[in-house]
Design a protein around this motif. Structure first.
Motif, short mmCIF file in Angstrom:
data_model
loop_
_atom_site.label_atom_id
_atom_site.label_comp_id
_atom_site.label_asym_id
_atom_site.label_seq_id
_atom_site.Cartn_x
_atom_site.Cartn_y
_atom_site.Cartn_z
N LEU A 25 -2.23 123.33 33.72
CA LEU A 25 -1.10 123.48 31.93
C LEU A 25 -2.09 124.26 31.00
CD1 LEU A 25 -0.59 120.40 31.96
CD2 LEU A 25 1.10 122.16 32.93
N LEU A 38 5.16 125.30 40.71
CA LEU A 38 4.59 124.30 39.93
C LEU A 38 3.74 123.32 41.09
CD1 LEU A 38 7.10 122.20 37.46
CD2 LEU A 38 5.23 123.51 37.56
N SER A 49 3.62 119.44 41.20
CA SER A 49 3.42 118.03 40.17
C SER A 49 3.21 117.05 40.87
CB SER A 49 4.48 118.51 39.34
OG SER A 49 5.82 119.17 40.54
N TRP A 66 6.37 112.92 38.31
CA TRP A 66 7.05 113.54 37.50
C TRP A 66 5.64 114.20 36.27
CZ3 TRP A 66 12.27 114.02 37.10
CH2 TRP A 66 12.47 113.11 37.51
N ARG A 67 4.80 114.15 36.27
CA ARG A 67 3.82 115.24 36.14
C ARG A 67 2.85 116.50 36.77
NH1 ARG A 67 1.52 110.76 32.53
NH2 ARG A 67 0.66 112.22 31.35
N GLN A 68 3.60 117.30 35.16
CA GLN A 68 2.87 118.49 35.83
C GLN A 68 1.29 118.94 35.69
OE1 GLN A 68 5.40 121.72 34.14
NE2 GLN A 68 6.27 120.50 32.20
N TYR A 95 10.49 118.06 28.94
CA TYR A 95 8.43 117.97 28.45
C TYR A 95 7.98 117.87 27.14
CZ TYR A 95 7.76 117.18 33.86
OH TYR A 95 7.92 117.21 35.34
N PRO A 154 4.15 120.32 27.99
CA PRO A 154 3.63 120.46 29.70
C PRO A 154 2.44 119.68 29.83
CG PRO A 154 2.59 122.24 28.21
CD PRO A 154 2.90 121.04 27.67
N PRO A 168 7.47 113.43 31.02
CA PRO A 168 9.25 113.61 30.73
C PRO A 168 9.92 112.45 30.31
CG PRO A 168 8.90 114.01 33.03
CD PRO A 168 8.10 113.86 32.08
N PRO A 188 10.72 111.56 42.23
CA PRO A 188 11.25 113.31 41.88
C PRO A 188 10.34 114.67 43.24
CG PRO A 188 9.35 112.93 40.47
CD PRO A 188 10.04 111.79 41.47
#
Lengths: 650, 209
Positions: A86, A121, A123, A126-128, B141, B144, B148, B169
């Motif tokens: 990130l 992406l 991830s 939900w977390r990137q 978000y 980053p 979220p 998700p």
């Protein structure tokens, strides 16, 4: 350029354009497709890595992920794979150094392929976590494109060659009818009115062929009609109505042309058959019976085989003439006996008790120095002898030549001497155009001078030359002199010159070889020469003359027919040989202004020669008044004393 | 503060005519209402320059989330006659019917219009755990690596993802992903999400009316 060629090259060019365009489109499509493939390929890799990597990336431990990425990378399809967190820091990076594509540089320049980058992406839930960036290697796409190009070009080239061959075949097939049409059209333009046999199926060609055939047939029909008219007119004036034989006029025409034709060999016999005391027979038995007798005699004469082109005529009430040519003495003798016995039979049947009888006399001549007057008078004499003898037998005699001052051998040396010492004189007579009034050509004749410089009369030396077979030699000397005079600067330069030739000359090997060489060396002179051959000579040695015509025409000269109009096959050879012009026998015009049949005949001849593009020249024109007639008839030129005497060319 | 401007809600007369013809006068009212709200939010963000950005953002998001959730839920099949139809914001509002993608899409564009960067937003494919059904939400978000906030049509409340155990998700994206980092724009034809591309084209067509 032929139509065939035009269509052929046009089609080939069009094919080429199409093939090039096709190839261009094909390559462009392949390029676009491969470009898309590169992009979607990278995206698929990024997306699947995006799914897998979260599970492989433990905190701060990239080992597993690296292993996985290595495995993918080593397949060689990727230029770079990077994993970025990130913060933007690169966690894992794999790069492939630029390698040569194995494809020509110009090709890479011409069809550039982008190597797009794709992202996905990473991830966890939900977390990137970051991103993975994949870039495809374009090399495999280049290789593929190059191969595609080569294969497609090869394929198209093969296709092109096949279509080339097919096109050739196809065009030949389709245009074949055209070739036939062109051939016939060529013939028609040469005044040979042929028909086209194979009517093509294509509509346009079909109508053209039909039209040509129709036109050709019509023209042929017109000519044939005119010919039949002409012959009818000629016959009318020369036929004896009652018996169907020639009348006096016909006989005189025939004899006239025979004698005019001095240059050609005359071998044959003249037979005169006379019924004695015919008037008394008529008085006692009536004219009807008299006519019957005449008719029967005529039939008997007709039935007798007298050889090729024999003349049979009834020249007055009870006098018949037969002139046969090309006979040997023995044959002539036999013919004489045949004639008399045939007529004897008639008399036996018809006459009964009255003492009417006939006499038959024959004179055999062998072609030299025959004067008509002498011939007739000698024939008269022997006929009288036969009548007096009263036994209905033919009295046979050989023609006695007029006493000449010199013997035959003396003539031979005289002629040779004159030739060798250049005592040859050339005389000319001009042929004038009827409409223009200007000279169309010069006709030349050769004459010999004796040692004193005096001219030797033609009627003496020509038959002698014939006998000693020196005609060819004389003609050659004349021709040599002409070539000299017709050169640039000579007295006959640029003038059309007509030269008389005979059957002897055209088979003379020395003359033929000299002439062939000279005409080849002087094509300009050759083009101005016309070789005239009499109708009679033509009928005697048709083959030899056809060979001669071929030879001179190939050199640029031409030929013409002299003394035209008396032979029954006159119109046949006209169409077959197509002379440049014909010179009408003088019999049609000499002292004949009042004879409508002759005029009809001449106008028919004009109708026939017009479409054949043959000119007509009238001979023996002596009066100015005749010119008016000539103009009305449509004759092209004239020759004769009206233009003055013959002039010597120095 | 992000970029201001109200391009998204500048409706041309041509567009209004089109909308009126297709969906009637009520559609015009709804569009106008949206416009007012949007402009209102933009203005309030400008006014609240003193407040921390995150607070302002949350307020704006909540406001817009409630606005869009008011459109009645109608399945694509019943509403548009096809299995899967991604409506533009205008289409959803004017036709007064939306399903989960439409809500997420409309919210996404509305929020972007406020100036919030696309990299902070993610349209996310989720699985509703209870019913094992496919669903779509919008995730915001703030940073980053943050947890979220979920904008969902199932609830009007803006909850963080950690409190949304009911959703799992699967895949997320935004406009950004169509960019290639450091390179010139890749061709939109090579887009990875065809429906998104079609949607963008429809929105561009609306702009041209």
């Amino acid at each position: 350029m032929t139509l065939h060629r035009q269509l052929y090259w046009g089609a080939l060019f069009a094919f080429l354009l199409i093939l090039v365009a096709t190839e261009g489109i094909y390559i462009r499509n392949a390029h676009t497709y491969l470009q898309e493939q590169l992009s979607s390929h990278a995206q698929d890799a990024a997306t699947s890595l995006g799914v897998v990597l979260p599970t492989l990336l433990a905190d701060n431990d990239t080992a597993k992920a690296e292993l996985y990425i290595n495995a993918m990378f080593d397949r060689g399809y990727y230029q770079s794979i990077r994993v970025v967190n990130l913060k933007g820091e690169t966690l894992i990076e794999k790069d492939l150094a630029a390698t040569p594509s194995g494809v020509p540089a110009f090709f890479v320049k011409a069809f550039p392929l982008d190597a797009p980058k794709a992202e996905s992406l990473i991830s966890k839930g939900w977390r990137q976590m970051g991103r993975v960036v994949v870039q495809s290697h374009p090399n495999f796409a280049y290789k593929q494109l190059w191969r595609t190009l080569l294969e497609s070009i090869a394929g198209l080239v093969v296709l092109y060659l096949i279509s080339w061959l097919a096109l050739k075949r196809f065009l030949t097939l389709i245009l074949k009818p055209l070739n036939d049409i062109v051939a016939v059209a060529g013939d028609i333009s040469q005044r040979n009115f042929r028909l086209i046999d194979n009517v093509p199926k294509a509509m346009e060609l079909k109508s053209v062929v039909r039209a040509i055939n129709l036109m050709s047939e019509k023209l042929r029909g017109i000519i044939e009609f005119e010919i039949s008219q002409a012959l009818r007119f000629r016959d009318e004036s020369t036929k004896d109505v009652m018996t169907g034989l020639m009348n006096r006029r016909g006989y005189e025409q025939y004899m006239q042309s025979l004698i005019e034709d001095q240059k050609n060999q005359l071998t044959g016999a003249m037979y005169m058959l006379q019924v004695s005391s015919f008037q008394e027979y008529n008085k006692l038995n009536g004219f009807q019976k008299g006519d019957e007798l005449i008719k029967r005699i005529a039939e008997a004469i007709t039935a007798t085989d007298c050889g090729k082109d024999a003349l049979r005529a009834r020249i007055n009430g009870a006098t018949f003439m037969v002139v046969a040519s090309g006979l040997s003495r023995a044959e002539a003798l036999a013919l004489g006996e045949k004639l008399s016995s045939a007529v004897s039979t008639v008399f036996a049947e018809q006459v009964g008790e009255l003492t009417v009888t006939f006499g038959c006399g024959a004179v055999y001549f062998n072609g030299h120095g025959v004067s008509l007057k002498a011939l007739i008078s000698q024939c008269d004499m022997v006929t009288l002898q036969s009548t007096t003898a009263g036994n209905q037998q033919t009295v046979f005699a050989d023609f006695v030549e007029e006493e000449s001052v010199m013997g035959s051998q003396d003539w031979k040396s005289l002629i040779l001497d004159a030739i060798n010492n250049n005592r040859l004189a050339i005389f000319s007579q001009s042929v004038v155009g009827v409409r223009s009034g200007e000279a169309l050509q010069i006709e030349v004749v050769g004459r010999l001078r004796d040692t004193d410089g005096a001219m030797i009369p033609a009627q003496l030396f020509i038959p002698m030359a014939n006998r000693h077979k020196l005609t060819g030699t004389i003609d050659l000397a004349i021709i040599k002199r002409l070539f000299d005079k017709m050169r640039v600067g000579g007295s006959l330069a640029g003038v059309e010159v007509a030269i008389n030739t005979s059957t002897q000359s055209i088979s003379d090997p020395e003359l033929l070889s000299w002439l062939a060489t000279a005409m080849k060396k002087n094509p300009a002179i050759a083009r101005k020469m016309v070789f005239e051959i009499s109708e009679f000579g033509l009928t005697q040695d048709r083959e030899g003359i056809e060979r001669f015509i071929k030879m001179i025409r190939a050199a640029g000269a031409d030929f013409a027919v002299d003394n035209f109009g008396l032979h029954h096959s006159a119109f046949e050879y006209l169409q077959a040989l197509k002379p440049k012009y014909i010179k009408l026998s003088p019999v049609y015009f000499k002292g004949r202004d009042d004879d409508p049949s002759s005029q009809f005949f001449v106008s028919s001849v004009v109708s026939i020669t017009r479409p054949l593009d043959i000119k007509i020249i009238a001979l023996g024109i002596e009066k100015q008044e005749t010119l008016v007639l000539l103009r009305n008839l449509g004759v092209d030129g004239y020759q004769g004393y009206v233009n003055g005497e013959m002039l010597e060319i120095k | 503060m992000g970029a201001l401007g109200a391009g998204l809600v500048d409706f041309s007369p041509g567009l209004l005519t089109y909308v009126k013809t297709k969906w009637g006068g009520g559609a015009i009212d709804r569009l106008q209402s949206w416009r007012e709200r949007e402009l209102e939010v933009i203005k309030s963000r400008a006014d609240d320059a003193k407040k921390p950005e995150s607070a302002v953002a949350m307020e704006s998001l909540a406001y817009l989330n409630k606005f869009w959730n008011r459109i009645p839920y109608i399945s694509d099949y019943r509403h548009w006659g096809v299995e899967d139809y991604w409506a533009t914001p205008i289409e959803a509002l004017a036709s007064n019917g939306a399903d989960c993608e439409d809500y997420s899409i409309a919210k996404y564009f509305s929020i972007k219009e406020l100036g919030i960067k696309p990299e902070n937003l993610r349209i996310t494919y989720v699985l509703v755990r209870a019913t094992k059904q496919a669903h779509m939400v919008l995730a915001y978000y703030p940073t980053p690596d943050a947890d979220p906030y979920i904008l969902d049509n199932l609830t009007g409340r803006l909850l963080p993802a950690s409190e949304r155990d009911d959703l799992e998700p699967v895949y997320s994206f935004n406009d950004d992903e169509l960019w290639v980092t450091g390179q010139t724009q890749a061709s939109s034809k090579s887009s990875k999400i065809r429906s998104w591309n079609d949607l963008l084209e429809k929105m561009a067509a609306e702009k041209r009316l």
